[in-house]
Design an enzyme around this catalytic site. Structure first.
Site, PDB file in Angstrom:
ATOM      1  N   TYR A  32       0.816  -1.215   0.000  1.00  0.00           N
ATOM      2  CA  TYR A  32       0.000   0.000   0.000  1.00  0.00           C
ATOM      3  C   TYR A  32       0.850   1.266   0.000  1.00  0.00           C
ATOM      4  O   TYR A  32       2.068   1.211   0.194  1.00  0.00           O
ATOM      5  CB  TYR A  32      -0.949  -0.002   1.199  1.00  0.00           C
ATOM      6  CG  TYR A  32      -0.304   0.333   2.542  1.00  0.00           C
ATOM      7  CD1 TYR A  32       0.508  -0.579   3.202  1.00  0.00           C
ATOM      8  CD2 TYR A  32      -0.506   1.570   3.141  1.00  0.00           C
ATOM      9  CE1 TYR A  32       1.082  -0.266   4.437  1.00  0.00           C
ATOM     10  CE2 TYR A  32       0.054   1.896   4.379  1.00  0.00           C
ATOM     11  CZ  TYR A  32       0.851   0.972   5.016  1.00  0.00           C
ATOM     12  OH  TYR A  32       1.422   1.291   6.220  1.00  0.00           O
ATOM     13  N   ARG A  51       8.449   4.094  -4.495  1.00  0.00           N
ATOM     14  CA  ARG A  51       8.464   3.167  -3.346  1.00  0.00           C
ATOM     15  C   ARG A  51       7.445   2.050  -3.555  1.00  0.00           C
ATOM     16  O   ARG A  51       7.696   0.891  -3.214  1.00  0.00           O
ATOM     17  CB  ARG A  51       8.179   3.932  -2.056  1.00  0.00           C
ATOM     18  CG  ARG A  51       8.300   3.058  -0.827  1.00  0.00           C
ATOM     19  CD  ARG A  51       8.234   3.854   0.449  1.00  0.00           C
ATOM     20  NE  ARG A  51       6.923   4.446   0.662  1.00  0.00           N
ATOM     21  CZ  ARG A  51       6.646   5.333   1.632  1.00  0.00           C
ATOM     22  NH1 ARG A  51       7.609   5.729   2.466  1.00  0.00           N
ATOM     23  NH2 ARG A  51       5.437   5.811   1.773  1.00  0.00           N
ATOM     24  N   ARG A  99      -8.811 -19.857  -0.019  1.00  0.00           N
ATOM     25  CA  ARG A  99      -7.619 -19.749   0.809  1.00  0.00           C
ATOM     26  C   ARG A  99      -6.623 -20.902   0.634  1.00  0.00           C
ATOM     27  O   ARG A  99      -6.958 -22.068   0.876  1.00  0.00           O
ATOM     28  CB  ARG A  99      -8.018 -19.644   2.288  1.00  0.00           C
ATOM     29  CG  ARG A  99      -6.842 -19.366   3.204  1.00  0.00           C
ATOM     30  CD  ARG A  99      -7.286 -19.192   4.651  1.00  0.00           C
ATOM     31  NE  ARG A  99      -6.163 -18.861   5.507  1.00  0.00           N
ATOM     32  CZ  ARG A  99      -5.323 -19.761   6.019  1.00  0.00           C
ATOM     33  NH1 ARG A  99      -5.504 -21.042   5.784  1.00  0.00           N
ATOM     34  NH2 ARG A  99      -4.309 -19.383   6.776  1.00  0.00           N
ATOM     35  N   HIS A 101      -2.063 -21.032   0.893  1.00  0.00           N
ATOM     36  CA  HIS A 101      -0.920 -20.133   1.080  1.00  0.00           C
ATOM     37  C   HIS A 101      -0.227 -19.779  -0.236  1.00  0.00           C
ATOM     38  O   HIS A 101       0.146 -18.640  -0.466  1.00  0.00           O
ATOM     39  CB  HIS A 101       0.089 -20.748   2.053  1.00  0.00           C
ATOM     40  CG  HIS A 101      -0.352 -20.666   3.484  1.00  0.00           C
ATOM     41  ND1 HIS A 101      -1.457 -21.331   3.953  1.00  0.00           N
ATOM     42  CD2 HIS A 101       0.167 -19.986   4.535  1.00  0.00           C
ATOM     43  CE1 HIS A 101      -1.608 -21.060   5.244  1.00  0.00           C
ATOM     44  NE2 HIS A 101      -0.636 -20.244   5.622  1.00  0.00           N
ATOM     45  N   LYS A 143       6.340  -1.848   1.973  1.00  0.00           N
ATOM     46  CA  LYS A 143       5.181  -1.278   2.665  1.00  0.00           C
ATOM     47  C   LYS A 143       4.023  -2.264   2.514  1.00  0.00           C
ATOM     48  O   LYS A 143       3.112  -2.073   1.692  1.00  0.00           O
ATOM     49  CB  LYS A 143       4.856   0.103   2.072  1.00  0.00           C
ATOM     50  CG  LYS A 143       4.070   0.993   3.028  1.00  0.00           C
ATOM     51  CD  LYS A 143       4.170   2.446   2.613  1.00  0.00           C
ATOM     52  CE  LYS A 143       3.259   3.366   3.377  1.00  0.00           C
ATOM     53  NZ  LYS A 143       3.420   3.409   4.813  1.00  0.00           N
ATOM     54  N   GLU A 176      12.409   2.490  13.851  1.00  0.00           N
ATOM     55  CA  GLU A 176      11.499   3.587  13.480  1.00  0.00           C
ATOM     56  C   GLU A 176      10.306   3.502  14.421  1.00  0.00           C
ATOM     57  O   GLU A 176      10.411   2.903  15.488  1.00  0.00           O
ATOM     58  CB  GLU A 176      11.116   3.484  12.002  1.00  0.00           C
ATOM     59  CG  GLU A 176      10.457   2.157  11.645  1.00  0.00           C
ATOM     60  CD  GLU A 176      10.122   2.028  10.167  1.00  0.00           C
ATOM     61  OE1 GLU A 176       9.906   3.042   9.489  1.00  0.00           O
ATOM     62  OE2 GLU A 176      10.049   0.861   9.708  1.00  0.00           O
ATOM     63  N   LEU A 200      11.196   1.289   6.863  1.00  0.00           N
ATOM     64  CA  LEU A 200      10.592   1.816   5.636  1.00  0.00           C
ATOM     65  C   LEU A 200      11.367   3.069   5.223  1.00  0.00           C
ATOM     66  O   LEU A 200      11.672   3.903   6.074  1.00  0.00           O
ATOM     67  CB  LEU A 200       9.130   2.188   5.916  1.00  0.00           C
ATOM     68  CG  LEU A 200       8.369   2.677   4.692  1.00  0.00           C
ATOM     69  CD1 LEU A 200       7.909   1.485   3.856  1.00  0.00           C
ATOM     70  CD2 LEU A 200       7.165   3.515   5.086  1.00  0.00           C
TER      71      LEU A 200
HETATM   72  N1  PDD Z   1       2.895   5.264   7.376  1.00  0.00           N
HETATM   73  N2  PDD Z   1       7.558   4.138   8.943  1.00  0.00           N
HETATM   74  C1  PDD Z   1       6.437   3.392   8.908  1.00  0.00           C
HETATM   75  C2  PDD Z   1       6.465   2.028   9.504  1.00  0.00           C
HETATM   76  C3  PDD Z   1       5.275   3.893   8.282  1.00  0.00           C
HETATM   77  O1  PDD Z   1       4.162   3.140   8.225  1.00  0.00           O
HETATM   78  C4  PDD Z   1       5.300   5.202   7.723  1.00  0.00           C
HETATM   79  C5  PDD Z   1       4.108   5.801   7.032  1.00  0.00           C
HETATM   80  C6  PDD Z   1       6.487   5.946   7.810  1.00  0.00           C
HETATM   81  C7  PDD Z   1       6.613   7.330   7.226  1.00  0.00           C
HETATM   82  O2  PDD Z   1       6.704   7.259   5.834  1.00  0.00           O
HETATM   83  P1  PDD Z   1       6.256   8.492   4.910  1.00  0.00           P
HETATM   84  O3  PDD Z   1       6.996   9.719   5.396  1.00  0.00           O
HETATM   85  O4  PDD Z   1       6.714   8.093   3.548  1.00  0.00           O
HETATM   86  O5  PDD Z   1       4.783   8.610   5.047  1.00  0.00           O
HETATM   87  C8  PDD Z   1       7.599   5.374   8.423  1.00  0.00           C
HETATM   88  C9  PDD Z   1       1.692   5.599   6.657  1.00  0.00           C
HETATM   89  C10 PDD Z   1       1.398   7.047   6.635  1.00  0.00           C
HETATM   90  C11 PDD Z   1       0.542   4.753   7.184  1.00  0.00           C
HETATM   91  O6  PDD Z   1       0.791   3.562   7.379  1.00  0.00           O
HETATM   92  O7  PDD Z   1      -0.566   5.263   7.348  1.00  0.00           O
END
Ligand code: PDD
Length: 277
Positions: A32, A51, A99, A101, A143, A176, A200
Site C-alpha cells: 500500500y 516506493r 484460501r 498459502h 510497505k 522507526e 521503511l
Molecule cells: N505510514 N515508517 C512506517 C512504519 C510507516 O508506516 C510510515 C508511514 C512511515 C513514514 O513514511 P512516509 O513519510 O513516507 O509517510 C515510516 C503511513 C502514513 C501509514 O501507514 O498510514
C-alpha cells in the site's frame, strides 16, 4: 466528497466491499501507499510511486500490476472527489482465490483506494511516545499490509496515553515507529537509522535529511541506541499523516527541555511550506 474505488469503479465510501477470498484480507498479502493531496496537488507523488514499485517488485507482484493504470485511477478518484486537501490510501493485493498459502502466476490484482478529506492542514506539534520492542518481520522496507506488530505497539502507546511507539530491536538499536520515521538532533547532526531492510524508506524522513544542511545540521544516517535517543537534544517523528512531530516525553522521561525544539519547529515550517507548493 470522500469516496472509495474498487478496481476501476468509484463507489461511496460505505459501499466499498471486497471479496472474502481477497488475499489481502486472508494473509495481508498486498502492498500500500498513503499520499497527501494538498492544495490540489499530489505531494511527492513520484517518490511514493517509486516506493510502491519497489514494494511490488520485492513481493513478486510487479509483473501483474500496471503502474500507469494506478496513477490514472488516483487522478480519476481525486477528480471525482472535488476535494483540494485529502489523504489518499491505496493498496493492491495478490488477488482473490479460495484460501491457500501458495499462489500461481496468473493471479489478478485487487485494487482498493480511499480518498478522505484533510480539514486541518497543521498537525499536532508535539506529543509523547513510548518505547516498544520491534516485533516486525525482516522486510520492513516493503510497505506491506502485514501491520499486526505495528497495530499492537501503537495500541500499547495509546493505552499509555502516548501518540506513538518507537521501536527498538533486540540489540537495543532504534529502527522507526509504528507509522512514522524517527529522527533525532544531537551534537550538530540530524540522525536517522540507515535505510536497510529493517525500516521503511520514509519520504518525509528523506525530506528532512535533505533540508538538514540548510539548518546547519549534518545529516547522519547511522544506527543509534535507545540510550542515545534518551539523551537527544530534540527527538521527532515524521510521516505522511504525522507530518513532523516533536517528541517531548519518552516513556515518561523528558526529552531536551520538554518543549517543541527549535530545529523541530523549523522542519515543521519547511514541510508546511513544501506541502502548500
Ligand atoms: N505510514 N515508517 C512506517 C512504519 C510507516 O508506516 C510510515 C508511514 C512511515 C513514514 O513514511 P512516509 O513519510 O513516507 O509517510 C515510516 C503511513 C502514513 C501509514 O501507514 O498510514
Amino acid at each position: 466528497m470522500e469516496l472509495a474505488m474498487i478496481n476501476d469503479t468509484v463507489v461511496d465510501m460505505d459501499q466499498a466491499k471486497v471479496s472474502a477470498h481477497d488475499r489481502g484480507l486472508l494473509f495481508g498479502d498486498g502492498v500500500y501507499e498513503v499520499i497527501r493531496f494538498c492544495n490540489g496537488k499530489l505531494f511527492e507523488m513520484e517518490a511514493h510511486m517509486s516506493r510502491f514499485e519497489h514494494s511490488l517488485r520485492e513481493m513478486d507482484m510487479l509483473s501483474q500490476v500496471d503502474l500507469a493504470v494506478i496513477r490514472n485511477r488516483v487522478d480519476r478518484a481525486l477528480d471525482q472527489s472535488k476535494l483540494r486537501d485529502a489523504k489518499i490510501y491505496f493498496h493492491v493485493t495478490r488477488g482473490s482465490s479460495p484460501r491457500a498459502h501458495d499462489y500461481n502466476n496468473s493471479w489478478q490484482p485487487e485494487f482498493l483506494l480511499t480518498v478522505r478529506a484533510v480539514k486541518d492542514h497543521h498537525h499536532q506539534e508535539t506529543g509523547r511516545a513510548i518505547i516498544h520492542p520491534d516485533w516486525r518481520w525482516k522486510r520492513c522496507d516493503i510497505k506491506s499490509l502485514n501491520l499486526l506488530a505495528n497495530v499492537l505497539a501503537k495500541h500499547a502507546a495509546t493505552k499509555a496515553g502516548a501518540y506513538e511507539a518507537i521501536l527498538v530491536d533486540e540489540k537495543g538499536m532504534i529502527t522507526e515507529a509504528t507509522s512514522s520515521s524517527v529522527l533525532m538532533v544531537k551534537d550538530g547532526a540530524l540522525w536517522s537509522a540507515p535505510l536497510q531492510a529493517n525500516i521503511l524508506p520514509g519520504i518525509t524522513r528523506s525530506l528532512l535529511l535533505k533540508w538538514a544542511e540548510d539548518l546547519g545540521l549534518e545529516p547522519q544516517e547511522e544506527s543509534f541506541s535507545l540510550v542515545d535517543l534518551k539523551n537527544a537534544e530534540e527527538l521527532m517523528i515524521t510521516g505522511t499523516g504525522t507530518e513532523v512531530m516533536g517528541i517531548t516525553q519518552l516513556d515518561g522521561q523528558t526529552i531536551g527541555n520538554g518543549k517543541l525544539g527549535n530545529y523541530t519547529k523549523q522542519f515543521q515550517k519547511k514541510l508546511v511550506a513544501a506541502m502548500q507548493f
